[in-house]
Scaffold this active site. Structure first.
Site, PDB file in Angstrom:
ATOM      1  N   PHE A  11      39.432  41.271  53.123  1.00  0.00           N
ATOM      2  CA  PHE A  11      40.565  41.911  52.442  1.00  0.00           C
ATOM      3  C   PHE A  11      40.750  41.228  51.092  1.00  0.00           C
ATOM      4  O   PHE A  11      41.817  40.763  50.735  1.00  0.00           O
ATOM      5  CB  PHE A  11      41.818  41.794  53.314  1.00  0.00           C
ATOM      6  N   THR A  94      32.847  41.085  52.927  1.00  0.00           N
ATOM      7  CA  THR A  94      33.045  39.627  52.843  1.00  0.00           C
ATOM      8  C   THR A  94      32.143  39.082  51.733  1.00  0.00           C
ATOM      9  O   THR A  94      31.269  39.792  51.229  1.00  0.00           O
ATOM     10  CB  THR A  94      32.738  38.941  54.203  1.00  0.00           C
ATOM     11  N   LYS A 123      25.677  42.382  49.620  1.00  0.00           N
ATOM     12  CA  LYS A 123      24.208  42.310  49.507  1.00  0.00           C
ATOM     13  C   LYS A 123      23.582  41.323  50.492  1.00  0.00           C
ATOM     14  O   LYS A 123      22.469  41.522  50.954  1.00  0.00           O
ATOM     15  CB  LYS A 123      23.795  41.783  48.112  1.00  0.00           C
ATOM     16  N   GLU A 147      25.745  51.762  49.915  1.00  0.00           N
ATOM     17  CA  GLU A 147      25.651  52.238  48.519  1.00  0.00           C
ATOM     18  C   GLU A 147      26.244  51.250  47.520  1.00  0.00           C
ATOM     19  O   GLU A 147      25.733  51.090  46.412  1.00  0.00           O
ATOM     20  CB  GLU A 147      26.356  53.593  48.408  1.00  0.00           C
ATOM     21  N   VAL A 150      24.207  47.890  45.470  1.00  0.00           N
ATOM     22  CA  VAL A 150      23.353  47.909  44.275  1.00  0.00           C
ATOM     23  C   VAL A 150      24.000  48.796  43.226  1.00  0.00           C
ATOM     24  O   VAL A 150      24.280  49.972  43.478  1.00  0.00           O
ATOM     25  CB  VAL A 150      21.932  48.434  44.609  1.00  0.00           C
ATOM     26  N   GLY A 205      36.117  36.879  33.194  1.00  0.00           N
ATOM     27  CA  GLY A 205      36.074  36.903  34.668  1.00  0.00           C
ATOM     28  C   GLY A 205      35.014  37.836  35.222  1.00  0.00           C
ATOM     29  O   GLY A 205      35.131  38.316  36.355  1.00  0.00           O
ATOM     30  N   GLU A 208      29.634  35.641  38.131  1.00  0.00           N
ATOM     31  CA  GLU A 208      29.772  35.110  39.488  1.00  0.00           C
ATOM     32  C   GLU A 208      30.373  33.709  39.370  1.00  0.00           C
ATOM     33  O   GLU A 208      30.323  33.091  38.297  1.00  0.00           O
ATOM     34  CB  GLU A 208      28.381  35.013  40.145  1.00  0.00           C
ATOM     35  N   LYS A 223      19.125  42.737  44.283  1.00  0.00           N
ATOM     36  CA  LYS A 223      19.211  44.203  44.247  1.00  0.00           C
ATOM     37  C   LYS A 223      17.819  44.823  44.263  1.00  0.00           C
ATOM     38  O   LYS A 223      17.602  45.865  44.898  1.00  0.00           O
ATOM     39  CB  LYS A 223      20.018  44.624  43.032  1.00  0.00           C
ATOM     40  N   GLY A 314      33.321  46.032  39.965  1.00  0.00           N
ATOM     41  CA  GLY A 314      34.723  46.365  39.710  1.00  0.00           C
ATOM     42  C   GLY A 314      35.216  47.410  40.686  1.00  0.00           C
ATOM     43  O   GLY A 314      34.507  47.779  41.632  1.00  0.00           O
TER      44      GLY A 314
HETATM   45  N1  LIG Z   1      34.137  42.772  43.376  1.00  0.00           N
HETATM   46  C1  LIG Z   1      33.218  43.631  42.977  1.00  0.00           C
HETATM   47  O1  LIG Z   1      33.300  44.202  41.883  1.00  0.00           O
HETATM   48  C2  LIG Z   1      32.048  43.947  43.855  1.00  0.00           C
HETATM   49  C3  LIG Z   1      31.158  44.972  43.495  1.00  0.00           C
HETATM   50  C4  LIG Z   1      30.085  45.274  44.338  1.00  0.00           C
HETATM   51  C5  LIG Z   1      29.899  44.554  45.502  1.00  0.00           C
HETATM   52  N2  LIG Z   1      30.767  43.543  45.803  1.00  0.00           N
HETATM   53  C6  LIG Z   1      30.542  42.786  47.039  1.00  0.00           C
HETATM   54  O2  LIG Z   1      31.540  43.144  47.988  1.00  0.00           O
HETATM   55  C7  LIG Z   1      31.882  42.003  48.788  1.00  0.00           C
HETATM   56  C8  LIG Z   1      33.379  41.741  48.668  1.00  0.00           C
HETATM   57  O3  LIG Z   1      33.671  41.475  47.304  1.00  0.00           O
HETATM   58  P1  LIG Z   1      35.126  41.060  46.823  1.00  0.00           P
HETATM   59  O4  LIG Z   1      35.074  41.033  45.353  1.00  0.00           O
HETATM   60  O5  LIG Z   1      36.125  41.896  47.544  1.00  0.00           O
HETATM   61  O6  LIG Z   1      35.190  39.564  47.387  1.00  0.00           O
HETATM   62  P2  LIG Z   1      36.500  38.657  47.575  1.00  0.00           P
HETATM   63  O7  LIG Z   1      37.587  39.135  46.680  1.00  0.00           O
HETATM   64  O8  LIG Z   1      36.031  37.252  47.479  1.00  0.00           O
HETATM   65  O9  LIG Z   1      36.968  38.961  49.075  1.00  0.00           O
HETATM   66  C9  LIG Z   1      36.248  38.539  50.176  1.00  0.00           C
HETATM   67  C10 LIG Z   1      37.102  38.707  51.397  1.00  0.00           C
HETATM   68  O10 LIG Z   1      36.333  38.308  52.531  1.00  0.00           O
HETATM   69  C11 LIG Z   1      37.162  37.514  53.357  1.00  0.00           C
HETATM   70  N3  LIG Z   1      36.399  36.645  54.233  1.00  0.00           N
HETATM   71  C12 LIG Z   1      35.719  35.504  53.948  1.00  0.00           C
HETATM   72  N4  LIG Z   1      35.187  34.996  55.070  1.00  0.00           N
HETATM   73  C13 LIG Z   1      35.567  35.810  56.086  1.00  0.00           C
HETATM   74  C14 LIG Z   1      35.372  35.807  57.481  1.00  0.00           C
HETATM   75  N5  LIG Z   1      34.690  34.832  58.073  1.00  0.00           N
HETATM   76  N6  LIG Z   1      35.931  36.808  58.223  1.00  0.00           N
HETATM   77  C15 LIG Z   1      36.645  37.800  57.629  1.00  0.00           C
HETATM   78  N7  LIG Z   1      36.862  37.862  56.302  1.00  0.00           N
HETATM   79  C16 LIG Z   1      36.339  36.872  55.544  1.00  0.00           C
HETATM   80  C17 LIG Z   1      38.032  36.703  52.390  1.00  0.00           C
HETATM   81  O11 LIG Z   1      39.138  36.200  53.104  1.00  0.00           O
HETATM   82  P3  LIG Z   1      40.354  35.404  52.380  1.00  0.00           P
HETATM   83  O12 LIG Z   1      41.159  36.483  51.682  1.00  0.00           O
HETATM   84  O13 LIG Z   1      41.103  34.798  53.526  1.00  0.00           O
HETATM   85  O14 LIG Z   1      39.711  34.426  51.459  1.00  0.00           O
HETATM   86  C18 LIG Z   1      38.370  37.819  51.404  1.00  0.00           C
HETATM   87  O15 LIG Z   1      39.457  38.570  51.893  1.00  0.00           O
HETATM   88  C19 LIG Z   1      31.037  40.837  48.266  1.00  0.00           C
HETATM   89  O16 LIG Z   1      29.906  40.709  49.082  1.00  0.00           O
HETATM   90  C20 LIG Z   1      30.669  41.283  46.867  1.00  0.00           C
HETATM   91  O17 LIG Z   1      29.446  40.725  46.420  1.00  0.00           O
HETATM   92  C21 LIG Z   1      31.847  43.240  45.024  1.00  0.00           C
END
Ligand SMILES: NC(=O)c1ccc[n+]([C@@H]2O[C@H](COP(=O)([O-])OP(=O)(O)OC[C@H]3O[C@@H](n4cnc5c(N)ncnc54)[C@H](OP(=O)(O)O)[C@@H]3O)[C@@H](O)[C@H]2O)c1
Length: 337
Positions: A11, A94, A123, A147, A150, A205, A208, A223, A314
């Site tokens: 979340f 996650t 990924k 989807e 990548v 921001g 990574e 990817k 994003g």
């Molecule tokens: N952000 C983007 O633009 C984007 C784009 C494409 C793909 N992604 C991918 O999508 C995924 C999520 O990205 P995000 O930006 O949402 O990451 P994020 O903001 O860091 O959120 C990760 C979430 O995972 C939770 N988490 C960590 N360990 C866990 C566990 N053991 N059990 C359950 N939940 C757990 C974290 O909990 P806490 O809240 O308690 O820390 C947090 O709520 C990543 O793999 C990222 O590479 C992201």
């Protein structure tokens, strides 16, 4: 009519944006699934579960799951949540870990082993265990869709699987990391040094946490691995990708390229070679997009060439995650007709 009980694992940025979008688009979703509901959600500290469904309105108003209600099970694990009865679909978001895929890998394996469909934007598990996961999904009659992993919102997997079913994919090239594209674009248009452009990207921001994932081509290589395995029937490991990043790209090299009507871009290539490296791209080539945009150029036997351009990260990524969820709903509805 499909009836999906969904859990959201993770979340953070994506999980929260997804919940807001589900709330906004609920009428569209209910046209496919009148009974659609989010029955659970977890983060690193615990989970929420309610078999009659959580309130999307309330869930979209909280920053942390623990603020939702006293029903939050502090210290409860995601595995416990997945083991609850009557869950049909897990959306997994996650953090990415490309060393061992965890914690997402275990969550996805647990869900698929139980016959729960999976949509993921992470990924890591796919880079580490692509074949194992797709075989597990097939064995258990589940969908595993990814989807968002990548090029964010760019629908590369859906396009190839749905619209190019008779084509043989000969080559894929792409700008698969928006941060390096931003840095190279700043260097190209503003004459900025690599160091300054990287600093700007960090201030915005968009890097990574460890920027070497971007600038050394690690993220793009992940990817490439997923694209090669998913779309070109390869069995590529991350270590097999020949990888060169952009640290050594100087302003002089960029200026020289510019004088000859080229830009330098970090390009992932899948043909006989599997590589990520800086390349000279003609400025009138469709792959030559700037800023944080991603682009993927596909070469096939029938359609010949297609290029997709869009946002690689994003909140736009939620478009891909939601489309995967709707695909699972449609397939489930079709299979029960
Ligand atoms: N952000 C983007 O633009 C984007 C784009 C494409 C793909 N992604 C991918 O999508 C995924 C999520 O990205 P995000 O930006 O949402 O990451 P994020 O903001 O860091 O959120 C990760 C979430 O995972 C939770 N988490 C960590 N360990 C866990 C566990 N053991 N059990 C359950 N939940 C757990 C974290 O909990 P806490 O809240 O308690 O820390 C947090 O709520 C990543 O793999 C990222 O590479 C992201």
């Amino acid at each position: 009519m499909s009836e999906l009980n969904v859990i959201i694992v993770g979340f953070g940025f994506i999980g929260r944006e997804l919940v807001r979008t589900l709330r906004e688009k609920i009428d569209k979703i209910r046209r496919l699934d009148q009974e659609f509901r989010i029955v659970g959600a977890s983060d690193s500290r615990g989970y929420l579960y309610h078999e009659d469904g959580l309130s999307l309105e309330k869930l979209s108003s909280v920053e942390r799951l623990s603020d939702y209600s006293t029903e939050y099970c502090e210290g409860g694990s995601t595995e416990e949540l997945i083991e609850k009865d009557s869950i049909d679909l897990m959306v997994e978001a996650t953090p990415t870990n490309i060393k061992d895929g965890e914690p997402g890998l275990t969550f996805i394996k647990t869900a698929l082993s139980k016959g729960v469909h999976v949509v993921t934007s992470n990924k890591g598990p796919l880079v580490v265990a692509f074949r194992e996961l797709t075989n597990l999904a097939e064995k258990n009659g589940c969908h595993l869709l990814y989807e968002g992993t990548v090029a964010g919102a760019v629908p590369i997997f859906s396009l190839i699987r749905e619209c190019l079913q008779g084509d043989k994919i000969r080559r894929i090239t792409g700008i698969l990391n928006g941060t390096t594209n931003y840095i190279l674009s700043r260097m190209y248009f503003e004459g900025t040094s690599f160091e300054l452009a990287l600093k700007e990207a960090q201030e915005r921001g968009i890097t990574e946490r460890d920027p070497s994932y971007d600038v050394d081509g690690i993220d793009a290589a992940c990817k490439v691995v997923i694209l090669a395995n998913a779309l070109m029937n390869r069995n590529v490991k991350f270590e097999e990708v020949e990888r060169t990043g952009i640290r050594r790209i100087t302003q002089e090299a960029i200026s020289l390229a510019k004088k000859s009507n080229f830009a330098i871009k970090l390009i992932g290539t899948i043909d006989r070679r599997i590589e990520v490296a800086p390349k000279l791209v003609p400025i009138n080539h469709p792959l030559c997009v700037h800023g944080t945009l991603n682009a993927i150029h596909i070469e096939t036997d029938l359609a010949r060439e297609i290029t997709l351009v869009g946002y690689g990260a994003g909140k736009e990524t939620v478009s891909a995650v939601l489309n995967d969820m709707l695909t699972v709903m449609k397939r489930k509805a079709e299979s029960t007709q």
